[in-house]
Write a protein that holds these residues in place. Sequence first.
Motif, PDB file in Angstrom:
ATOM      1  N   LYS A  14     -84.522 -58.445 -51.240  1.00 33.08           N
ATOM      2  CA  LYS A  14     -84.909 -58.305 -50.547  1.00 33.08           C
ATOM      3  C   LYS A  14     -86.398 -56.807 -50.413  1.00 33.08           C
ATOM      4  CE  LYS A  14     -82.489 -55.386 -46.608  1.00 33.08           C
ATOM      5  NZ  LYS A  14     -81.894 -55.428 -45.553  1.00 33.08           N
ATOM      6  N   GLY A  15     -86.352 -55.829 -51.822  1.00 37.51           N
ATOM      7  CA  GLY A  15     -86.835 -55.325 -52.256  1.00 37.51           C
ATOM      8  C   GLY A  15     -88.604 -55.915 -52.734  1.00 37.51           C
ATOM      9  N   SER A  16     -88.442 -57.455 -52.963  1.00 35.82           N
ATOM     10  CA  SER A  16     -89.500 -57.233 -53.654  1.00 35.82           C
ATOM     11  C   SER A  16     -89.911 -58.689 -52.758  1.00 35.82           C
ATOM     12  CB  SER A  16     -88.791 -58.709 -54.239  1.00 35.82           C
ATOM     13  OG  SER A  16     -90.016 -59.558 -54.583  1.00 35.82           O
ATOM     14  N   VAL A  17     -89.319 -58.609 -51.503  1.00 33.89           N
ATOM     15  CA  VAL A  17     -90.012 -59.200 -50.057  1.00 33.89           C
ATOM     16  C   VAL A  17     -90.827 -58.569 -49.885  1.00 33.89           C
ATOM     17  CG1 VAL A  17     -89.559 -60.079 -48.285  1.00 33.89           C
ATOM     18  CG2 VAL A  17     -87.991 -61.413 -50.080  1.00 33.89           C
ATOM     19  N   LYS A  18     -89.660 -56.887 -49.576  1.00 34.64           N
ATOM     20  CA  LYS A  18     -91.055 -55.677 -49.155  1.00 34.64           C
ATOM     21  C   LYS A  18     -92.476 -55.578 -49.456  1.00 34.64           C
ATOM     22  CE  LYS A  18     -87.499 -53.023 -46.994  1.00 34.64           C
ATOM     23  NZ  LYS A  18     -86.374 -51.443 -46.956  1.00 34.64           N
ATOM     24  N   LYS A  51     -98.824 -71.449 -40.301  1.00 34.11           N
ATOM     25  CA  LYS A  51     -98.002 -72.119 -40.486  1.00 34.11           C
ATOM     26  C   LYS A  51     -97.992 -72.447 -41.857  1.00 34.11           C
ATOM     27  CE  LYS A  51     -93.111 -74.387 -40.365  1.00 34.11           C
ATOM     28  NZ  LYS A  51     -92.688 -74.933 -39.203  1.00 34.11           N
ATOM     29  N   ASP A  52     -99.312 -73.030 -42.429  1.00 32.23           N
ATOM     30  CA  ASP A  52     -98.930 -74.088 -43.752  1.00 32.23           C
ATOM     31  C   ASP A  52     -99.670 -72.672 -45.022  1.00 32.23           C
ATOM     32  OD1 ASP A  52     -98.683 -76.428 -42.850  1.00 32.23           O
ATOM     33  OD2 ASP A  52    -100.934 -76.823 -42.947  1.00 32.23           O
ATOM     34  N   GLN A  53     -99.821 -72.141 -44.191  1.00 33.59           N
ATOM     35  CA  GLN A  53    -100.235 -70.347 -45.138  1.00 33.59           C
ATOM     36  C   GLN A  53     -98.459 -70.015 -45.727  1.00 33.59           C
ATOM     37  OE1 GLN A  53    -103.978 -68.046 -44.131  1.00 33.59           O
ATOM     38  NE2 GLN A  53    -103.330 -66.801 -45.702  1.00 33.59           N
ATOM     39  N   ALA A  54     -97.852 -69.052 -44.528  1.00 35.09           N
ATOM     40  CA  ALA A  54     -97.090 -68.829 -44.905  1.00 35.09           C
ATOM     41  C   ALA A  54     -95.898 -69.591 -45.973  1.00 35.09           C
ATOM     42  CB  ALA A  54     -97.010 -68.103 -42.692  1.00 35.09           C
ATOM     43  N   GLU A  55     -96.162 -71.144 -45.577  1.00 31.99           N
ATOM     44  CA  GLU A  55     -95.222 -72.387 -45.821  1.00 31.99           C
ATOM     45  C   GLU A  55     -95.314 -71.445 -47.804  1.00 31.99           C
ATOM     46  OE1 GLU A  55     -92.418 -73.653 -45.691  1.00 31.99           O
ATOM     47  OE2 GLU A  55     -91.962 -73.555 -43.820  1.00 31.99           O
ATOM     48  N   LYS A  56     -96.457 -71.307 -47.966  1.00 31.52           N
ATOM     49  CA  LYS A  56     -97.072 -71.810 -49.230  1.00 31.52           C
ATOM     50  C   LYS A  56     -96.426 -70.376 -49.928  1.00 31.52           C
ATOM     51  CE  LYS A  56    -101.574 -72.054 -52.281  1.00 31.52           C
ATOM     52  NZ  LYS A  56    -100.532 -71.545 -53.376  1.00 31.52           N
ATOM     53  N   GLU A  57     -97.096 -69.219 -49.344  1.00 27.85           N
ATOM     54  CA  GLU A  57     -96.577 -67.602 -49.595  1.00 27.85           C
ATOM     55  C   GLU A  57     -95.666 -68.062 -49.784  1.00 27.85           C
ATOM     56  OE1 GLU A  57     -98.068 -64.630 -48.161  1.00 27.85           O
ATOM     57  OE2 GLU A  57    -100.449 -64.997 -48.208  1.00 27.85           O
ATOM     58  N   VAL A  58     -94.474 -68.241 -49.020  1.00 24.70           N
ATOM     59  CA  VAL A  58     -93.033 -68.195 -49.142  1.00 24.70           C
ATOM     60  C   VAL A  58     -92.857 -69.055 -50.562  1.00 24.70           C
ATOM     61  CG1 VAL A  58     -90.934 -68.452 -48.549  1.00 24.70           C
ATOM     62  CG2 VAL A  58     -92.421 -67.032 -46.970  1.00 24.70           C
ATOM     63  N   SER A  59     -93.471 -69.439 -50.960  1.00 28.95           N
ATOM     64  CA  SER A  59     -92.578 -70.990 -51.679  1.00 28.95           C
ATOM     65  C   SER A  59     -93.185 -70.780 -53.501  1.00 28.95           C
ATOM     66  CB  SER A  59     -93.997 -72.299 -51.784  1.00 28.95           C
ATOM     67  OG  SER A  59     -93.216 -73.235 -50.638  1.00 28.95           O
ATOM     68  N   ASP A  60     -94.824 -69.507 -53.327  1.00 29.00           N
ATOM     69  CA  ASP A  60     -95.055 -68.976 -54.309  1.00 29.00           C
ATOM     70  C   ASP A  60     -94.255 -68.079 -54.946  1.00 29.00           C
ATOM     71  OD1 ASP A  60     -96.960 -70.763 -53.930  1.00 29.00           O
ATOM     72  OD2 ASP A  60     -98.794 -69.264 -53.682  1.00 29.00           O
ATOM     73  N   TRP A  61     -93.390 -66.979 -53.661  1.00 29.73           N
ATOM     74  CA  TRP A  61     -92.590 -65.962 -54.012  1.00 29.73           C
ATOM     75  C   TRP A  61     -91.720 -66.274 -54.798  1.00 29.73           C
ATOM     76  CZ3 TRP A  61     -88.160 -64.697 -51.974  1.00 29.73           C
ATOM     77  CH2 TRP A  61     -87.387 -63.757 -52.766  1.00 29.73           C
ATOM     78  N   GLU A  62     -91.116 -67.889 -53.748  1.00 30.86           N
ATOM     79  CA  GLU A  62     -89.946 -67.991 -54.326  1.00 30.86           C
ATOM     80  C   GLU A  62     -89.781 -68.617 -56.103  1.00 30.86           C
ATOM     81  OE1 GLU A  62     -88.019 -70.480 -50.442  1.00 30.86           O
ATOM     82  OE2 GLU A  62     -89.352 -71.206 -51.829  1.00 30.86           O
ATOM     83  N   LYS A  63     -91.190 -69.165 -56.605  1.00 33.29           N
ATOM     84  CA  LYS A  63     -91.187 -69.723 -57.437  1.00 33.29           C
ATOM     85  C   LYS A  63     -91.332 -68.312 -58.540  1.00 33.29           C
ATOM     86  CE  LYS A  63     -93.461 -73.768 -56.459  1.00 33.29           C
ATOM     87  NZ  LYS A  63     -94.447 -74.600 -55.809  1.00 33.29           N
TER      88      LYS A  63
END
Length: 69
Positions: A14-18, A51-63
């Motif tokens: 969660k800290g990383s997400v913040k 939505k596509d941009q938000a999805e990409k950002e979350v995917s990049d963060w996950e990686k």
Amino acid sequence: MNKDQIGGNWKQFKGSVKEQWGKLTDDDFTVVEGKRDQLVGKIQGRYGYQKDQAEKEVSDWEKRNDYHW
């Protein structure tokens, strides 16, 4: 992985997400609680992303963080 493990994993990251999405509030994080689709929706709302941009950002963060939902 069971629900408790996912919850603990979320608390750890969660800290990383913040750091990544500083406009998200503590209330947003309460709603999200480790749910990927909720995180994408909150990012869309706070940042005005499609939505596509938000999805990409979350995917990049996950990686970058080796995070698994």
